[in-house]
Design a protein around this motif. Structure first.
Motif, PDB file in Angstrom:
ATOM      1  N   GLN A  13       0.843  -1.190   0.000  1.00  0.00           N
ATOM      2  CA  GLN A  13       0.000   0.000   0.000  1.00  0.00           C
ATOM      3  C   GLN A  13       0.881   1.244   0.000  1.00  0.00           C
ATOM      4  OE1 GLN A  13      -3.494   0.011   0.017  1.00  0.00           O
ATOM      5  NE2 GLN A  13      -3.249  -2.181  -0.364  1.00  0.00           N
ATOM      6  N   ASP A  16       3.915   2.336   2.490  1.00  0.00           N
ATOM      7  CA  ASP A  16       4.658   1.183   2.994  1.00  0.00           C
ATOM      8  C   ASP A  16       6.100   1.215   2.509  1.00  0.00           C
ATOM      9  OD1 ASP A  16       1.956  -1.308   2.878  1.00  0.00           O
ATOM     10  OD2 ASP A  16       2.446   0.292   4.311  1.00  0.00           O
ATOM     11  N   SER A 126      -0.278   0.271  -4.294  1.00  0.00           N
ATOM     12  CA  SER A 126      -1.691   0.622  -4.425  1.00  0.00           C
ATOM     13  C   SER A 126      -2.032   1.832  -3.560  1.00  0.00           C
ATOM     14  CB  SER A 126      -2.563  -0.562  -4.013  1.00  0.00           C
ATOM     15  OG  SER A 126      -2.270  -1.699  -4.780  1.00  0.00           O
ATOM     16  N   SER A 127      -2.929   2.654  -4.059  1.00  0.00           N
ATOM     17  CA  SER A 127      -3.330   3.853  -3.299  1.00  0.00           C
ATOM     18  C   SER A 127      -4.400   3.530  -2.278  1.00  0.00           C
ATOM     19  CB  SER A 127      -3.839   4.919  -4.256  1.00  0.00           C
ATOM     20  OG  SER A 127      -4.921   4.430  -5.015  1.00  0.00           O
TER      21      SER A 127
END
Length: 127
Positions: A13, A16, A126-127
């Motif tokens: 994510q 991270d 990923s956002s």
């Protein structure tokens, strides 16, 4: 067989961290510089970070302050700590070594100065 073995990619994510590793196999006897490049879909491969045998480093502006490249000369291994990852960091990351050793493919019996490349490791943020 001369090769660069990459590890540490994955799916995370935004915000991270990941740590990439690249180990140069036997057959590369002198490493001058090591680096990480990346290629996102539809884009050209770009330099992310580079480190010389003396420890001098260069970073792409987009990763300064977030990524840190390092190397262990004794083990011919390079690392890149990637913090505060962003979706735009999503790409295949390639290890690159400028060194002296045996070539690959049709040059595998030829000793010389080469630019070696790893197979790449996918990093997806990923956002």
């Amino acid at each position: 067989q001369v090769q660069l073995v990459e590890s540490g990619g994955g799916s995370v994510q935004a915000g991270d961290s990941l740590r990439l590793s690249c180990e140069a196999s036997e057959g590369i006897f002198k490493i001058n510089a090591m680096g990480w490049h990346r290629q996102a879909p539809g884009k050209q491969r770009e330099l992310v970070a580079r480190i010389t045998s003396s420890g001098s480093t260069v970073y792409a502006d987009s990763v300064k302050g977030r990524f840190t490249i390092s190397r262990d000369n004794a083990d011919n291994t390079m690392y890149m700590q990637m913090n505060s990852l962003k979706p735009e960091d999503t790409a295949v990351y390639y290890c690159n070594v400028d060194g002296t050793g045996w070539g690959t493919g049709t040059n595998r019996r030829r000793y010389g100065v080469y630019e070696y490349w790893g197979q790449g490791t996918q990093v997806t943020v990923s956002s």
